[in-house]
Motif scaffolding. Structure first.
Motif, short mmCIF file in Angstrom:
data_model
loop_
_atom_site.label_atom_id
_atom_site.label_comp_id
_atom_site.label_asym_id
_atom_site.label_seq_id
_atom_site.Cartn_x
_atom_site.Cartn_y
_atom_site.Cartn_z
N LEU A 12 0.83 -1.20 0.00
CA LEU A 12 0.00 0.00 0.00
C LEU A 12 0.87 1.25 0.00
CD1 LEU A 12 -2.71 -1.18 2.54
CD2 LEU A 12 -2.95 -1.00 0.05
N ASP A 13 1.96 1.24 0.77
CA ASP A 13 2.88 2.38 0.79
C ASP A 13 3.46 2.63 -0.60
OD1 ASP A 13 2.45 2.61 3.52
OD2 ASP A 13 4.37 1.71 4.08
N ASN A 14 3.87 1.56 -1.29
CA ASN A 14 4.43 1.69 -2.64
C ASN A 14 3.41 2.26 -3.61
OD1 ASN A 14 6.93 0.68 -1.88
ND2 ASN A 14 6.41 -1.42 -2.45
N ASP A 15 2.19 1.77 -3.56
CA ASP A 15 1.14 2.27 -4.45
C ASP A 15 0.79 3.72 -4.13
OD1 ASP A 15 1.12 -0.18 -5.68
OD2 ASP A 15 -1.02 -0.52 -5.42
N GLU A 16 0.80 4.07 -2.85
CA GLU A 16 0.50 5.45 -2.47
C GLU A 16 1.57 6.40 -3.00
OE1 GLU A 16 -0.56 8.21 1.40
OE2 GLU A 16 -0.07 6.10 1.70
N ILE A 77 -6.71 4.61 -18.04
CA ILE A 77 -5.93 5.59 -17.28
C ILE A 77 -6.84 6.49 -16.47
CG2 ILE A 77 -4.43 7.61 -17.49
CD1 ILE A 77 -3.18 6.17 -19.99
N ALA A 78 -7.91 6.99 -17.10
CA ALA A 78 -8.82 7.89 -16.41
C ALA A 78 -9.54 7.18 -15.26
CB ALA A 78 -9.84 8.47 -17.40
N ARG A 79 -9.91 5.93 -15.46
CA ARG A 79 -10.62 5.18 -14.41
C ARG A 79 -9.74 4.87 -13.21
NH1 ARG A 79 -15.46 2.11 -16.28
NH2 ARG A 79 -15.83 2.85 -18.39
N HIS A 80 -8.45 4.81 -13.43
CA HIS A 80 -7.52 4.46 -12.34
C HIS A 80 -6.60 5.62 -12.02
CE1 HIS A 80 -8.94 0.34 -12.31
NE2 HIS A 80 -9.03 0.46 -13.63
N ASP A 81 -7.19 6.80 -11.96
CA ASP A 81 -6.42 8.00 -11.69
C ASP A 81 -5.89 7.99 -10.25
OD1 ASP A 81 -8.50 8.74 -10.00
OD2 ASP A 81 -9.18 10.39 -11.24
N PRO A 82 -4.96 8.87 -9.92
CA PRO A 82 -4.38 8.88 -8.58
C PRO A 82 -5.41 9.04 -7.46
CG PRO A 82 -3.01 10.18 -10.03
CD PRO A 82 -4.24 9.82 -10.82
N ALA A 83 -6.44 9.84 -7.68
CA ALA A 83 -7.45 10.04 -6.63
C ALA A 83 -8.15 8.72 -6.31
CB ALA A 83 -8.46 11.09 -7.07
#
Length: 153
Positions: A12-16, A77-83
């Motif tokens: 989770l830290d890596n993905d964040e 890409i839009a569906r899996h945006d950073p937010a």
């Protein structure tokens, strides 16, 4: 900290970090939008808006893709945006807070304090519980994942 929890927290830290870095690359823009604009006989243009930048992926009649991206890539890409990634990570972190290990059984078996001890047939379900196994399965292709952490089929 339990080995499973340490491993899952590290994923989770890596993905964040990756989500925050991606958002920062685009000026901190967290919400990414996918737009479809139909023009004329020349076809339909598809755009990904990220902050003040626009990425074009244009589809022309008879062509799969005439832009730098295939339209399905822009949608993904839009569906899996950073937010969205940060919301998913936050939910997984909350699940970890709720599903902590406990050992108050006389036999010392570790189980989830939220779920309580449970049985599958004649086998005692030990920690991590099914909820955390489900939260971790998306990372099953990463180094350190153990087959014993798979959720029940």
């Amino acid at each position: 900290m339990d080995e499973f929890l340490a491993w899952l927290t590290a994923q989770l830290d890596n993905d964040e970090r990756a989500a925050r870095a991606a958002a920062e690359t685009f000026g901190g823009a967290a919400e990414w939008q996918f737009d479809r604009l139909t023009d004329d006989d020349f076809g339909t243009d598809y755009f990904l808006h990220v902050g003040d930048r626009t990425i074009l992926g244009a589809v022309r009649p008879g062509e799969e893709n005439a832009g730098p991206f295939v339209v399905s890539e822009l949608e993904h890409i839009a569906r899996h945006d950073p937010a969205r990634a940060l919301r998913r990570i936050g939910a997984a972190r909350r699940a970890i807070q709720l599903h902590q290990p406990g050992r108050d059984r006389p036999d010392g078996v570790e189980y989830c304090l939220e779920c309580g001890p449970s049985w599958r047939g004649n086998e005692l379900v030990v920690y991590p519980c099914e909820t955390l196994r489900l939260a971790a399965v998306e990372f099953d292709d990463r180094q350190g994942y153990r087959g014993g952490w798979q959720p029940e089929p």
